[in-house]
Scaffold this active site. Structure first.
Site, short mmCIF file in Angstrom:
data_model
loop_
_atom_site.label_atom_id
_atom_site.label_comp_id
_atom_site.label_asym_id
_atom_site.label_seq_id
_atom_site.Cartn_x
_atom_site.Cartn_y
_atom_site.Cartn_z
N ASP A 1 0.88 -1.16 0.00
CA ASP A 1 0.00 0.00 0.00
C ASP A 1 0.92 1.22 0.00
OD1 ASP A 1 -1.66 2.10 0.53
OD2 ASP A 1 -2.50 1.29 2.39
N LYS B 1 2.64 11.24 -3.18
CA LYS B 1 1.59 10.60 -3.98
C LYS B 1 0.71 11.64 -4.66
CE LYS B 1 -1.80 6.87 -3.42
NZ LYS B 1 -2.39 5.98 -2.39
N GLU C 1 -7.37 0.30 -4.41
CA GLU C 1 -7.36 0.19 -2.95
C GLU C 1 -8.69 -0.31 -2.37
OE1 GLU C 1 -5.98 4.07 -1.91
OE2 GLU C 1 -3.98 3.66 -2.68
#
Lengths: 620, 173
Positions: A25, A86, A185
Site C-alpha cells: 500500500d 503521492k 485500494e
C-alpha cells in the site's frame, strides 16, 4: 525432459515451493508491505517492530533517508524532505499549483512536463521519490521473508487516472519490483474483509486516506468481486483536514498566511496532532508559539464539513452509477486513517443507514487485501477457489473530434480489460495524415479533460475526403493502462502507442534513472541484466512446465510435446551459463513454440467453464 | 477462433428475452477462466491472449445485458447495416420525445426531486413496454421496419435515462 515426465497431471512439476509475493500500500501519508505467512495475511514490521512506514523521504548529499526519521526532519529541512509525494504522481506543474496548498519545494522542469523537486541530491521526480519508498519496503520484505520476491501487487486509489497509474508502475520498476497487478485500494480492502466465499451482496467501500478519497460499490457473488461503480476525488483527504485546522490557527492567532516552509510544516504538524487528539476527546488545547486556544470537536466538525459533504456527494454519484438503490447496500467498509475522525463515521452511517465496518485497522486493511491477491497471482493458489476481481475504469476515455469536443470511446465504470474501436474518416481530399488526441474525463470540452497523449497516423494514401476509414482501437488492460492503435483500413497503414501520459516520464528520463539507481546501488549493470534474463527464462520455463503437466496430455500431440520439451531443455542448459543474449533468444524461441498451445489452453478453459455450467443445469 | 457471436460465447440461442441473472452467473464463470489474473505468472503470449479474450467477453456481456444494445446487436446480425444516427420516420414518437424533454426541463428549472423520481418510474414503464413489443417482433422479417423503429425508441429512452442521471448530479451540486 525427465522433469516433465515425473509430474502427475495437475501437479506442479517441482517440489512445492512457495513463491514469495507481497502486497504494497503506497500511501500518501503512510506505506505498508504485507504478505501471507502461515495462511494469514499480515503487515511486515521493520527491525524496530513498526509496520507503518511514513511516506517521507529526505535527501542527503550522499544518502536517502526514508520513514519516521525523515518525517521528523520535515520542519527543519523542508526543501530536501518530500512528504505526500503521492499527490504529485502523474501530475504536471500546473496541476500541482492547483492543489491549492503552498508546497515548500522548489520545482524544476524536466524533459517531460513532470515537475522535479530540487534537492541536495539533484532534481528528483515524484516517481523517483516513490521508488525510494518502495525500495525500503522491498528490502524489508526480502529480509523478513528470506528470499527474492516473485512480484508485488501495488495498490492505487480507484480514482487514479491513467497518468497516475503509469507513474506508480514506473516507480515500482525503478525500485526493481515486478508488478503482478496494480490493484484498486477499495477492491483490496473488500478482499481483506470479504474473504469468506459465502459473502454475498452489495458493499460500499469508503476510503478516505491522507490525500485521496475513493468510493467504490462492489457486488460480491461466490468469490467474484465485481466493481459496479467507482468515484471519488483524487485531491481530498486527511491532509485537507490538517490544512483546515492550520487555516483556523492562522486566522485565530492573526498570523500572516505567508509563512516560510519550516513554519508551515511546524503548523501542519500541530494541526495534525490536534486532529488526532479530537478522535478521543471533545476538546483540545492548541499551542503555537506564545499563542494558545481551545479547539472543540464541534468547531473542528464545522471546519471539515465542506470536505465531508464533498465525499458524500461522490458516494451518491457512485451509488447512482452502479444502478443500485441505497438500501441495497448491505455493508459499508471504512478504509484509511482519516475514517477515524468521528464526524466522518457519523456522516457515512447516516447516509447509508447502517454502522460501517471498522474491525480491521483502517491503515492496514488495503495492504492486507493486496497481499492475499499477490499470493494468488504469484501462482500459490490454483484450486479454483481463488478470488476473481473485476475492476472498472474510473474515468471515461475518448478522442478529440472536430470543434474541440471530446468523444467518449469507453465510458467510465466499464469493466476491464476492455477493447473498443471507433471509425473516423478524412475531411480533406488527399489528406495523408491524421492527428489522434487521446483524452480522459467526463466533460465535453477537451479543455476540461486530461490530455493523455497525441500521435499521428501517417502515410494514408491519397483519397477523396470521406473515403478513408480510420479505425482507432482503445485497449485497457487489467491494470487500467491504455494502449491505442490507429489503422487505415483501406491501405492497412498502422500506428500505435502505449499511451505515455503527457505528465509521465519520458523513456530517456526512465533510462537515466535506472542507470543512476544501478550506480547508486553499486550494482554491476551487466550482471543485473543477465539476472533479469535468467529470471524471465525461469519464469517462462515454470509456466510452460506447469501448463504441459496440466494440459499436455489433452491438448498436445506427441510431436508438439517433444518440440516444446526440447526447447525447454535447451533453455535450461543455457541458463547455467552466462550468455545473456543466447538466453534471451532461446526464451523467445520457447515462447514462440508454445504459442498455439497457449491459445488452445485458453479456449479450453472457456469450454470447461461452460461444460461445468451445463452439468449443473442437468443436475438441477 | 475468430470472433464468435456474442450469444454463442455464452452458449445461448440468439434471443431478445434473456434471463439476466443467468447471464450474469455465466459471465462470472467465463471471466474466471480467461481473466488475466489467472495468467499473472504465465508467458507473455498467454497474458496477451487472456487480455484479448477477457476484453471480448466483457464486450459481449455489456452488449447482451443492455436491452437497447442487445436489440441493436440482434438486428445487425446477419449482416444488416445499421447506421448509429439516422432520421427515423416516426412522427408519433417524435412528438412524445418533445414532451419527455420539455418535462425534464421543467423538472430542472424547479429542481423538483420527487418529480424526478416519478419521471424515472414512468420512464421505466415505457422502457418495459418497448422491450415487450420488440421481443414480439424482432424475429419476423415482415416486421423488420417496426423492429428498427422500436430499437431507436429504446436507444432514445436509454439516452434520456442518462440525462436524468446527469440532472440528478447537477441538482446534487
Amino acid at each position: 525432459m525427465a522433469l516433465l515426465q515425473i509430474a502427475e497431471p495437475g501437479q506442479s512439476p517441482q517440489p512445492h515451493q512457495r513463491r514469495l509475493a507481497v502486497g504494497i500500500d503506497l500511501g500518501t501519508t503512510n506505506s505498508l508491505v504485507a504478505a501471507l505467512r502461515s495462511g494469514l495475511s499480515e503487515p511486515l514490521p521493520d527491525a524496530d517492530g513498526q509496520v507503518i512506514l511514513p511516506s517521507a523521504v529526505r535527501y542527503h548529499a550522499d544518502r536517502v533517508e526514508v520513514g519516521q526519521s525523515a518525517k521528523r526532519a520535515a520542519a527543519s529541512d523542508p526543501l530536501n524532505t518530500v512528504l505526500s509525494v503521492k499527490r504529485l504522481m502523474g501530475r504536471g506543474l500546473e496541476d500541482v499549483k492547483q492543489l491549492g496548498e503552498q508546497l515548500p519545494y522548489r520545482f524544476v522542469g524536466g524533459e517531460s512536463h513532470m515537475p522535479f523537486i530540487e534537492t541536495v541530491q539533484g532534481p528528483k521526480s515524484p516517481v523517483e521519490v516513490s521508488a525510494d519508498i518502495l525500495k525500503v519496503l522491498r528490502q524489508r520484505a526480502e529480509s523478513t521473508l528470506g528470499g527474492e520476491l516473485v512480484g508485488a501487487v501495488i495498490t492505487v486509489p480507484a480514482y487514479f487516472d491513467e497518468a497516475q497509474r503509469q507513474a506508480t508502475k514506473d516507480a515500482a520498476r525503478l525500485a526493481g519490483l515486478n508488478v503482478l497487478r496494480l490493484l484498486n485500494e477499495p477492491t483490496a480492502a473488500a478482499v481483506a474483509y470479504g474473504l469468506d466465499q459465502n459473502a454475498e451482496g452489495v458493499v460500499a467501500i469508503y476510503d478516505l486516506g491522507g490525500g485521496t478519497f475513493d468510493i467504490s460499490i462492489l457486488r460480491l457473488t461466490g468469490g467474484v468481486f465485481e466493481v459496479l461503480a467507482t468515484g471519488g476525488d483524487s485531491a481530498l483527504g486527511g491532509d485537507d483536514f490538517d490544512h483546515a485546522i492550520a487555516g483556523w490557527i492562522i486566522e485565530q492567532a492573526g498570523l500572516s498566511a505567508d509563512l516560510d516552509p519550516g513554519a508551515q510544516r511546524h503548523l501542519l504538524q500541530i494541526a495534525c496532532a490536534a486532529k488526532e487528539a479530537l478522535t478521543d476527546t471533545a476538546s483540545v488545547e492548541v499551542v503555537y508559539g506564545d499563542w494558545r486556544a481551545a479547539l472543540s470537536r464541534e468547531a473542528f466538525d464545522g471546519l471539515i464539513e465542506p470536505m465531508v459533504a464533498r465525499s458524500l456527494k461522490a458516494c451518491r454519484r457512485a451509488v447512482r452509477d452502479s444502478n443500485v438503490e441505497l438500501d441495497e447496500v448491505s455493508a459499508v467498509v471504512m478504509v484509511g486513517g482519516s475514517t477515524r475522525v468521528p464526524r466522518v463515521r457519523e456522516a457515512v452511517a447516516e447516509m447509508f443507514g447502517r454502522q460501517p465496518l471498522t474491525e480491521i485497522d483502517p491503515d492496514q486493511v488495503v495492504a492486507i487485501g493486496a497481499a492475499i491477491q499477490a499470493d494468488t497471482l504469484a501462482g500459490n493458489k490454483r484450486d479454483g477457489s481463488e478470488l476473481l476481481l473485476l475492476d472498472v475504469i474510473p474515468l471515461s476515455l475518448g478522442l478529440e473530434t472536430m470543434g474541440g469536443l471530446m468523444e467518449k470511446v469507453i465510458p467510465r465504470n466499464t469493466t476491464i480489460p476492455v477493447a473498443r474501436a471507433q471509425d473516423f474518416t478524412t475531411y480533406k481530399d488527399g489528406q495523408s495524415a491524421m492527428m489522434i488526441h487521446v483524452l480522459q474525463g467526463e466533460r465535453e470540452l477537451i479543455s476540461d479533460c486530461r490530455s493523455l497523449a497525441r500521435f499521428e497516423l501517417r502515410g494514408i494514401p491519397a483519397m477523396v475526403a470521406g473515403a478513408a476509414k480510420i479505425r482507432v482501437t482503445f485497449q485497457v488492460d487489467a491494470d487500467g493502462l491504455l494502449n491505442v492503435t490507429a489503422r487505415e483500413l483501406v491501405s492497412g497503414v498502422e500506428s500505435s502507442i502505449q499511451v505515455k501520459p503527457s505528465y509521465g516520464l519520458t523513456d530517456g528520463e526512465i533510462a537515466r534513472m535506472l542507470k543512476d539507481s544501478f550506480q547508486h546501488a553499486g550494482d554491476d549493470k551487466v550482471a543485473r541484466v543477465l539476472r533479469e534474463q535468467q529470471v524471465d527464462a525461469q519464469r517462462l520455463i515454470e509456466a510452460v512446465q506447469a501448463a504441459v503437466a496440466a494440459d499436455g496430455d489433452r491438448l498436445l500431440d506427441a510431436d508438439e510435446r517433444m518440440v516444446i520439451e526440447m526447447q525447454v531443455q535447451e533453455l535450461t542448459e543455457l541458463m547455467k551459463g552466462t550468455d545473456g543474449h543466447a538466453i534471451e533468444q532461446q526464451t523467445k524461441r520457447l515462447s514462440q513454440v508454445t504459442d498455439a498451445f497457449a491459445a488452445r489452453r485458453l479456449d479450453s478453459t472457456v469450454k470447461a467453464a461452460l461444460a461445468g455450467r451445463n452439468l449443473n443445469e442437468i443436475e438441477e | 477462433m475468430g470472433t464468435p457471436c456474442h450469444f454463442a460465447l455464452f452458449e445461448l440461442q440468439p434471443s431478445f428475452t434473456l434471463d439476466l441473472e443467468q447471464l450474469a452467473a455465466r459471465y462470472r464463470e467465463l471471466a474466471r477462466g480467461v481473466h488475466p489474473d489467472r495468467f499473472a505468472d504465465a508467458s507473455e503470449r498467454e497474458q496477451r491472449l487472456a487480455l484479448e479474450r477477457s476484453a471480448s467477453l466483457n464486450e459481449a456481456y455489456q452488449t447482451l445485458k443492455s436491452p437497447p444494445k442487445r436489440a441493436r446487436y440482434l438486428l445487425a446480425m446477419g449482416g444488416h447495416e445499421l447506421p448509429l444516427e439516422v432520421t427515423v420516420h416516426d412522427p408519433d414518437f417524435l412528438l412524445q420525445q418533445m414532451q419527455w424533454r420539455e418535462e425534464l426541463e421543467e423538472l430542472q428549472d424547479e429542481a423538483d426531486l420527487s418529480g424526478i423520481a416519478s419521471f424515472k418510474r414512468r420512464l421505466k414503464v415505457a422502457q418495459d413496454q418497448l422491450n415487450d413489443s420488440f421481443a414480439a417482433c424482432w424475429n419476423d422479417a415482415a416486421q423488420r421496419e417496426q423492429a428498427e423503429r422500436l430499437m431507436r425508441r429504446m436507444q432514445f429512452l436509454d439516452k434520456l435515462t442518462y440525462e436524468v442521471r446527469q440532472l440528478e448530479e447537477r441538482l446534487d451540486d
